[in-house]
Design a protein around this motif. Structure first.
Motif, PDB file in Angstrom:
ATOM      1  N   ALA A 150      61.501  50.244  68.433  1.00 40.13           N
ATOM      2  CA  ALA A 150      62.921  50.356  68.770  1.00 40.13           C
ATOM      3  C   ALA A 150      63.737  50.750  67.541  1.00 40.13           C
ATOM      4  N   LEU A 153      63.165  54.452  66.782  1.00 43.49           N
ATOM      5  CA  LEU A 153      63.896  55.293  67.736  1.00 43.49           C
ATOM      6  C   LEU A 153      65.391  55.256  67.447  1.00 43.49           C
ATOM      7  N   TYR A 154      65.880  54.100  67.052  1.00 44.57           N
ATOM      8  CA  TYR A 154      67.284  53.928  66.667  1.00 44.57           C
ATOM      9  C   TYR A 154      67.617  54.808  65.463  1.00 44.57           C
ATOM     10  N   TYR A 159      68.623  56.540  71.262  1.00 48.44           N
ATOM     11  CA  TYR A 159      69.161  55.208  71.526  1.00 48.44           C
ATOM     12  C   TYR A 159      68.727  54.625  72.867  1.00 48.44           C
ATOM     13  N   ALA A 162      65.288  53.394  72.492  1.00 43.87           N
ATOM     14  CA  ALA A 162      65.330  52.203  71.634  1.00 43.87           C
ATOM     15  C   ALA A 162      65.787  50.989  72.430  1.00 43.87           C
ATOM     16  N   ILE A 186      70.863  47.166  68.269  1.00 45.36           N
ATOM     17  CA  ILE A 186      70.355  48.380  68.929  1.00 45.36           C
ATOM     18  C   ILE A 186      71.290  48.815  70.055  1.00 45.36           C
TER      19      ILE A 186
END
Length: 305
Positions: A150, A153-154, A159, A162, A186
């Motif tokens: 996560a 991906l953030y 987003y 994530a 997040i």
């Protein structure tokens, strides 16, 4: 928050091991635009533990002298040495040992999880995601791979993906204050108001003494930042305990201020988090990632102080 491992086996050998930047010209007094706080508690930077040095010598000796170990046992030794190097802040040594563990035993989920984190630190996102995917495929116990994936991906702006991972991570232990905090961080990238309301609805169980709930209370507005900082040393008996607490506290406060647009204070807090030298905490590692990301954005004019 310690890097959690899920080693479920023990080597039949002589001992058992368990795993779990400098701040230039830092002053304790710091003026802020909103004048919320005036003083910052600090600890002495934590140094290498003598016991870790002893364990490292024993592992090196075993790797040289023990000729009858099977592949899994060799992999565990490499992994345990990598964990010790990680605590010492020797990133290249640590990463190499996790690769060694996987070369001996490609089914070692814990090593994939740790290696993925180091790949995130080097911004090798595709390889990091592959490592976390492997960890999750190989073991049902690799909950923190959801968190690390996560965060990756953030960092690259994915987003929604994530959020999917952080919701999965949160759902596996909804009473964990760290998961509450990460969920807020997040999800704030998509809807900060909703993320804050969700955090405010999280409640501490009466028998849960974990310090991180105090950080949740600050972000939720139930405790002032000033009162929180003044209470940071309560119940702490050693410098190491204080450093661990500060590493966590400054990291999550930094994220909170970054989301609130207080970039100067966020950078200062991220630096204070890394100044503790608690290398094994994910807050320490991710503070380094955040400082690098902020520097790049400033250089390209995407952020302003």
């Amino acid at each position: 928050m310690r890097f959690h491992c899920s080693l479920l086996f023990v080597l039949p050998i002589l001992f058992t091991l368990t795993a779990c930047q400098s701040l230039p010209n830092t002053e304790q007094d710091f003026s802020t635009q909103n004048n919320v706080i005036n003083k910052f508690p600090l600890s002495t930077a934590v140094q290498i533990d003598y016991q870790d040095e002893v364990k490292l010598l024993k592992i090196n000796q075993l790797l040289v002298e023990q000729k009858d170990l099977d592949a899994r046992q060799y992999a565990v030794l490499f992994y345990e040495r990598g964990v010790i190097y990680d605590r010492m802040g020797l990133a290249a040594h640590s990463r190499y040992d996790f690769i060694q563990a996987l070369s001996v035993d490609p089914t070692f989920a814990d090593a994939y999880n740790f290696l993925g984190l180091y790949l995130l630190l080097s911004e090798s996102y595709d390889e990091a995601f592959d490592a976390f995917d492997s960890a999750l495929e190989l073991s049902d116990n690799m909950q923190y791979s959801y968190l690390h994936r996560a965060v990756g991906l953030y960092q690259i702006g994915r987003y929604q993906l994530a959020m999917n991972d952080i919701e999965k991570f949160y759902s596996l232990d909804q009473n964990d204050p760290y998961r509450v905090l990460w969920r807020f961080i997040i999800n704030s990238k998509v809807d900060q108001l909703k993320a804050l309301q969700t955090l405010k609805s999280s409640t501490q169980l009466s028998n849960d003494p974990r310090f991180a709930w105090a950080i949740v209370d600050v972000i939720a507005g139930r405790t002032t930042e000033k009162d929180f900082l003044e209470s940071l040393s309560y119940g702490v008996n050693t410098n190491k305990e204080l450093a661990e607490r500060l590493c966590e506290a400054y990291f999550y406060l930094a994220h909170w201020h970054q989301l609130s647009g207080h970039l100067e204070k966020a950078v200062y807090y991220f630096k204070l988090s890394t100044a503790t030298n608690i290398h094994e905490f994910i807050e320490y590692k991710y503070a380094l990632i955040e400082l690098g990301a902020i520097q790049r954005r400033l250089q390209t004019g995407k952020d302003k102080k």
